[in-house]
Scaffold this active site. Structure first.
Site, PDB file in Angstrom:
ATOM      1  N   LYS A 153      -2.774  38.538 -64.827  1.00  0.00           N
ATOM      2  CA  LYS A 153      -2.617  39.669 -65.760  1.00  0.00           C
ATOM      3  C   LYS A 153      -2.818  41.023 -65.055  1.00  0.00           C
ATOM      4  O   LYS A 153      -2.014  41.936 -65.225  1.00  0.00           O
ATOM      5  CB  LYS A 153      -3.625  39.507 -66.913  1.00  0.00           C
ATOM      6  CG  LYS A 153      -3.301  38.314 -67.815  1.00  0.00           C
ATOM      7  CD  LYS A 153      -4.281  38.146 -68.949  1.00  0.00           C
ATOM      8  CE  LYS A 153      -5.619  37.604 -68.526  1.00  0.00           C
ATOM      9  NZ  LYS A 153      -5.643  36.234 -67.988  1.00  0.00           N
ATOM     10  N   ILE A 154      -3.885  41.123 -64.253  1.00  0.00           N
ATOM     11  CA  ILE A 154      -4.168  42.414 -63.599  1.00  0.00           C
ATOM     12  C   ILE A 154      -3.181  42.649 -62.450  1.00  0.00           C
ATOM     13  O   ILE A 154      -2.644  43.747 -62.287  1.00  0.00           O
ATOM     14  CB  ILE A 154      -5.633  42.474 -63.115  1.00  0.00           C
ATOM     15  CG1 ILE A 154      -6.575  42.415 -64.333  1.00  0.00           C
ATOM     16  CG2 ILE A 154      -5.899  43.733 -62.299  1.00  0.00           C
ATOM     17  CD1 ILE A 154      -8.045  42.223 -63.993  1.00  0.00           C
ATOM     18  N   SER A 232     -11.589  43.147 -57.633  1.00  0.00           N
ATOM     19  CA  SER A 232     -11.758  41.849 -58.299  1.00  0.00           C
ATOM     20  C   SER A 232     -13.216  41.398 -58.235  1.00  0.00           C
ATOM     21  O   SER A 232     -13.974  41.608 -59.182  1.00  0.00           O
ATOM     22  CB  SER A 232     -10.824  40.806 -57.696  1.00  0.00           C
ATOM     23  OG  SER A 232     -10.903  39.619 -58.449  1.00  0.00           O
ATOM     24  N   ARG A 233     -13.625  40.812 -57.137  1.00  0.00           N
ATOM     25  CA  ARG A 233     -15.019  40.408 -56.956  1.00  0.00           C
ATOM     26  C   ARG A 233     -15.381  40.602 -55.494  1.00  0.00           C
ATOM     27  O   ARG A 233     -14.586  40.283 -54.594  1.00  0.00           O
ATOM     28  CB  ARG A 233     -15.231  38.932 -57.342  1.00  0.00           C
ATOM     29  CG  ARG A 233     -15.256  38.662 -58.830  1.00  0.00           C
ATOM     30  CD  ARG A 233     -16.496  39.256 -59.525  1.00  0.00           C
ATOM     31  NE  ARG A 233     -16.537  38.961 -60.950  1.00  0.00           N
ATOM     32  CZ  ARG A 233     -15.992  39.702 -61.915  1.00  0.00           C
ATOM     33  NH1 ARG A 233     -15.341  40.808 -61.602  1.00  0.00           N
ATOM     34  NH2 ARG A 233     -16.112  39.352 -63.184  1.00  0.00           N
ATOM     35  N   ASP A 257     -14.324  48.521 -55.471  1.00  0.00           N
ATOM     36  CA  ASP A 257     -15.039  48.680 -56.742  1.00  0.00           C
ATOM     37  C   ASP A 257     -16.106  47.603 -56.892  1.00  0.00           C
ATOM     38  O   ASP A 257     -16.891  47.641 -57.823  1.00  0.00           O
ATOM     39  CB  ASP A 257     -14.049  48.595 -57.917  1.00  0.00           C
ATOM     40  CG  ASP A 257     -14.735  48.877 -59.244  1.00  0.00           C
ATOM     41  OD1 ASP A 257     -15.457  49.890 -59.329  1.00  0.00           O
ATOM     42  OD2 ASP A 257     -14.574  48.083 -60.195  1.00  0.00           O
ATOM     43  N   GLU A 262     -23.660  43.174 -54.713  1.00  0.00           N
ATOM     44  CA  GLU A 262     -23.833  44.285 -55.663  1.00  0.00           C
ATOM     45  C   GLU A 262     -24.929  44.039 -56.696  1.00  0.00           C
ATOM     46  O   GLU A 262     -25.491  44.996 -57.236  1.00  0.00           O
ATOM     47  CB  GLU A 262     -22.506  44.585 -56.387  1.00  0.00           C
ATOM     48  CG  GLU A 262     -22.055  43.491 -57.353  1.00  0.00           C
ATOM     49  CD  GLU A 262     -20.723  43.820 -58.033  1.00  0.00           C
ATOM     50  OE1 GLU A 262     -19.768  44.181 -57.319  1.00  0.00           O
ATOM     51  OE2 GLU A 262     -20.641  43.706 -59.269  1.00  0.00           O
ATOM     52  N   HIS A 294     -18.367  48.914 -59.660  1.00  0.00           N
ATOM     53  CA  HIS A 294     -17.822  47.946 -60.625  1.00  0.00           C
ATOM     54  C   HIS A 294     -17.476  48.619 -61.961  1.00  0.00           C
ATOM     55  O   HIS A 294     -17.926  48.183 -63.014  1.00  0.00           O
ATOM     56  CB  HIS A 294     -18.824  46.797 -60.835  1.00  0.00           C
ATOM     57  CG  HIS A 294     -18.149  45.512 -61.221  1.00  0.00           C
ATOM     58  ND1 HIS A 294     -18.513  44.287 -60.710  1.00  0.00           N
ATOM     59  CD2 HIS A 294     -17.135  45.253 -62.085  1.00  0.00           C
ATOM     60  CE1 HIS A 294     -17.759  43.349 -61.235  1.00  0.00           C
ATOM     61  NE2 HIS A 294     -16.916  43.909 -62.079  1.00  0.00           N
ATOM     62  N   GLN A 295     -16.652  49.655 -61.864  1.00  0.00           N
ATOM     63  CA  GLN A 295     -16.321  50.417 -63.066  1.00  0.00           C
ATOM     64  C   GLN A 295     -14.850  50.279 -63.467  1.00  0.00           C
ATOM     65  O   GLN A 295     -14.403  50.948 -64.402  1.00  0.00           O
ATOM     66  CB  GLN A 295     -16.655  51.902 -62.872  1.00  0.00           C
ATOM     67  CG  GLN A 295     -15.767  52.611 -61.844  1.00  0.00           C
ATOM     68  CD  GLN A 295     -16.034  54.100 -61.760  1.00  0.00           C
ATOM     69  OE1 GLN A 295     -16.915  54.542 -61.030  1.00  0.00           O
ATOM     70  NE2 GLN A 295     -15.260  54.903 -62.483  1.00  0.00           N
ATOM     71  N   ALA A 296     -14.108  49.412 -62.773  1.00  0.00           N
ATOM     72  CA  ALA A 296     -12.661  49.352 -63.024  1.00  0.00           C
ATOM     73  C   ALA A 296     -12.349  49.022 -64.488  1.00  0.00           C
ATOM     74  O   ALA A 296     -11.390  49.529 -65.058  1.00  0.00           O
ATOM     75  CB  ALA A 296     -12.014  48.339 -62.092  1.00  0.00           C
TER      76      ALA A 296
HETATM   77  N1  LIG Z   1     -13.681  45.278 -61.332  1.00  0.00           N
HETATM   78  C1  LIG Z   1     -13.630  44.967 -62.614  1.00  0.00           C
HETATM   79  O1  LIG Z   1     -14.125  45.740 -63.459  1.00  0.00           O
HETATM   80  C2  LIG Z   1     -12.937  43.697 -63.070  1.00  0.00           C
HETATM   81  C3  LIG Z   1     -12.669  43.538 -64.441  1.00  0.00           C
HETATM   82  C4  LIG Z   1     -11.978  42.400 -64.868  1.00  0.00           C
HETATM   83  C5  LIG Z   1     -11.609  41.430 -63.985  1.00  0.00           C
HETATM   84  N2  LIG Z   1     -11.914  41.577 -62.668  1.00  0.00           N
HETATM   85  C6  LIG Z   1     -11.536  40.529 -61.706  1.00  0.00           C
HETATM   86  O2  LIG Z   1     -10.125  40.395 -61.698  1.00  0.00           O
HETATM   87  C7  LIG Z   1      -9.820  39.001 -61.558  1.00  0.00           C
HETATM   88  C8  LIG Z   1      -8.406  38.739 -62.032  1.00  0.00           C
HETATM   89  O3  LIG Z   1      -8.344  38.953 -63.434  1.00  0.00           O
HETATM   90  P1  LIG Z   1      -7.025  38.571 -64.266  1.00  0.00           P
HETATM   91  O4  LIG Z   1      -7.325  38.925 -65.684  1.00  0.00           O
HETATM   92  O5  LIG Z   1      -5.814  39.110 -63.602  1.00  0.00           O
HETATM   93  O6  LIG Z   1      -7.042  36.977 -64.106  1.00  0.00           O
HETATM   94  P2  LIG Z   1      -5.795  35.987 -64.241  1.00  0.00           P
HETATM   95  O7  LIG Z   1      -6.408  34.652 -64.483  1.00  0.00           O
HETATM   96  O8  LIG Z   1      -4.795  36.513 -65.221  1.00  0.00           O
HETATM   97  O9  LIG Z   1      -5.123  36.032 -62.792  1.00  0.00           O
HETATM   98  C9  LIG Z   1      -5.716  35.455 -61.663  1.00  0.00           C
HETATM   99  C10 LIG Z   1      -4.600  34.973 -60.749  1.00  0.00           C
HETATM  100  O10 LIG Z   1      -5.200  34.417 -59.582  1.00  0.00           O
HETATM  101  C11 LIG Z   1      -4.488  33.240 -59.257  1.00  0.00           C
HETATM  102  N3  LIG Z   1      -5.343  32.329 -58.511  1.00  0.00           N
HETATM  103  C12 LIG Z   1      -6.385  31.607 -58.967  1.00  0.00           C
HETATM  104  N4  LIG Z   1      -6.902  30.875 -57.985  1.00  0.00           N
HETATM  105  C13 LIG Z   1      -6.176  31.128 -56.882  1.00  0.00           C
HETATM  106  C14 LIG Z   1      -6.235  30.640 -55.548  1.00  0.00           C
HETATM  107  N5  LIG Z   1      -7.161  29.770 -55.168  1.00  0.00           N
HETATM  108  N6  LIG Z   1      -5.331  31.101 -54.678  1.00  0.00           N
HETATM  109  C15 LIG Z   1      -4.393  31.985 -55.070  1.00  0.00           C
HETATM  110  N7  LIG Z   1      -4.279  32.476 -56.317  1.00  0.00           N
HETATM  111  C16 LIG Z   1      -5.169  32.046 -57.208  1.00  0.00           C
HETATM  112  C17 LIG Z   1      -4.063  32.637 -60.592  1.00  0.00           C
HETATM  113  O11 LIG Z   1      -2.966  31.755 -60.447  1.00  0.00           O
HETATM  114  C18 LIG Z   1      -3.719  33.889 -61.387  1.00  0.00           C
HETATM  115  O12 LIG Z   1      -2.355  34.227 -61.276  1.00  0.00           O
HETATM  116  C19 LIG Z   1     -10.932  38.332 -62.377  1.00  0.00           C
HETATM  117  O13 LIG Z   1     -11.136  36.983 -61.971  1.00  0.00           O
HETATM  118  C20 LIG Z   1     -12.139  39.182 -62.085  1.00  0.00           C
HETATM  119  O14 LIG Z   1     -12.806  38.655 -60.952  1.00  0.00           O
HETATM  120  C21 LIG Z   1     -12.557  42.687 -62.194  1.00  0.00           C
END
Ligand SMILES: NC(=O)c1ccc[n+]([C@@H]2O[C@H](COP(=O)([O-])OP(=O)(O)OC[C@H]3O[C@@H](n4cnc5c(N)ncnc54)[C@H](O)[C@@H]3O)[C@@H](O)[C@H]2O)c1
Length: 331
Positions: A153-154, A232-233, A257, A262, A294-296
């Site tokens: 999604k992101i 992401s993380r 971020d 952290e 971590h404010q994204a």
């Molecule tokens: N900084 C922030 O404030 C913040 C906020 C929300 C989410 N996030 C991070 O963003 C990440 C992604 O969120 P999202 O909503 O897009 O998730 P999502 O589940 O929609 O997308 C994750 C993608 O990663 C892929 N994936 C999973 N395991 C994999 C692997 N081993 N190798 C390759 N690709 C792989 C999946 O197929 C999927 O397309 C979250 O897991 C979270 O850690 C960060």
């Protein structure tokens, strides 16, 4: 029944209170859940936790002994929760499986452009009435290559913006996203993406198989003038190895971020303390690095959706309903 919410930011509190209004009584605490603070939850069947809560086995045992039966996590990622321990202790754990992906994708872009166009440095200079341009030269994004690791999604929202910039799009994921393909993305092996991308952005979840996805070898394989963004993380990047590359003068910019150590730092005011984390302390000294805490996700829209979904998760639990947001019990 009172729900105890840990780790609530001041401007998040009214949104939480509004989401629960007329449905359940909620008490907000600014302290984060960990072994020291877990005893506060005693007597509360339902608690809500934030992204940096420690929900390891030790904390879950304290919670369960105090009568807690449900944990409503206010985030998508759940790498901070020991799901096996939660299951063993008979707890219900729910998260927010989706909310505005634009919040994070737009912030990732803000980091990318801030390091590319030296926005923070420029602002610092103009505040000091230093109006010179030297050292502020950036690069057009148009025509350059964006490498998106994780096109869920992101990653998809990020890709739409990259498409708007007129970039060449490379993707890497275990499953290909048809929307990204329609935007012109080519899926390639990780090595090729890292070698060719001018901008590398991380959007995969943190799991054992993605820990240090960007390790020393991956960093070496990137272009010297690349931009790296991690929203992401933190555990996706080997930060010590990244510091080594930055010391060698590599990379146009790095926007982070998230940071692998952290917890215990981000979301807290440490400005009057000696920072013991030498890696973080070194990281923030590089002129081409921007670190945010971590404010994204932190937009009115996303936080509003997170707290609304959290309230629904709590109501579902009380009504004995199972939703897609429930992580434990697993079935
Ligand atoms: N900084 C922030 O404030 C913040 C906020 C929300 C989410 N996030 C991070 O963003 C990440 C992604 O969120 P999202 O909503 O897009 O998730 P999502 O589940 O929609 O997308 C994750 C993608 O990663 C892929 N994936 C999973 N395991 C994999 C692997 N081993 N190798 C390759 N690709 C792989 C999946 O197929 C999927 O397309 C979250 O897991 C979270 O850690 C960060």
């Amino acid at each position: 029944m009172e729900i105890l919410a840990f780790g609530v930011q001041a401007d998040e509190q009214p949104l939480i209170e509004r989401a629960f209004q007329g449905r359940a009584q909620v008490r907000c605490l600014d302290v984060f859940l960990n072994e020291d603070t877990a005893p506060i939850a005693a007597g509360h069947e339902i608690i809500s936790t934030s992204v940096n809560a420690d929900l390891g086995a030790g904390v879950l045992e304290i919670l369960a002994a105090g009568g807690t039966r449900m944990v409503a996590q206010r985030s998508t990622g759940f790498n901070n929760i020991d799901l096996t321990a939660a299951e063993r202790l008979g707890l219900t754990v729910a998260r927010v499986s989706s909310y505005s992906p634009y919040s994070v994708a737009e912030f990732a872009w803000a980091l990318a452009m801030a390091v590319n166009r030296r926005i923070v440095r420029a602002s610092t200079r103009t505040r000091d009435f230093d109006f010179r341009l030297h050292g502020l030269m950036g690069r057009d994004m148009h025509g350059r290559t964006a490498g998106v690791l994780g096109t869920g999604k992101i990653g998809e929202a990020f890709t739409r913006i990259a498409h708007g910039f007129g970039m060449r799009l490379l993707g890497w994921d275990v499953t290909e996203n048809p929307v990204c393909r329609d935007l012109g993305m080519t899926y390639v092996p990780k090595d090729r993406l890292l070698a060719e991308a001018d901008l590398v952005t991380l959007h995969v979840p943190l799991m054992p198989e993605t820990r240090h996805l960007i390790d020393a070898a991956a960093l070496k394989s990137m272009r010297d003038d690349a931009i790296l963004v991690n929203s992401s993380r933190g555990g996706l990047v080997d930060t010590a190895a990244l510091v080594g590359e930055l010391r060698a003068g590599r990379f146009t910019g790095v926007g982070l971020d998230v940071y692998e150590a952290e917890a215990g730092l981000f979301f807290l005011d440490k400005s009057l303390e000696a920072i013991e984390d030498d890696t973080l302390a070194r990281l923030v000294t590089f002129p081409n690095v921007l670190v945010t805490s971590h404010q994204a996700y932190y937009t009115k829209d996303a936080v509003g959706q997170i707290v609304a979904a959290t309230a629904e998760n709590v109501l579902d639990y009380r009504a004995g309903r199972r939703s897609a947001n429930v992580l434990v019990p697993r079935s």
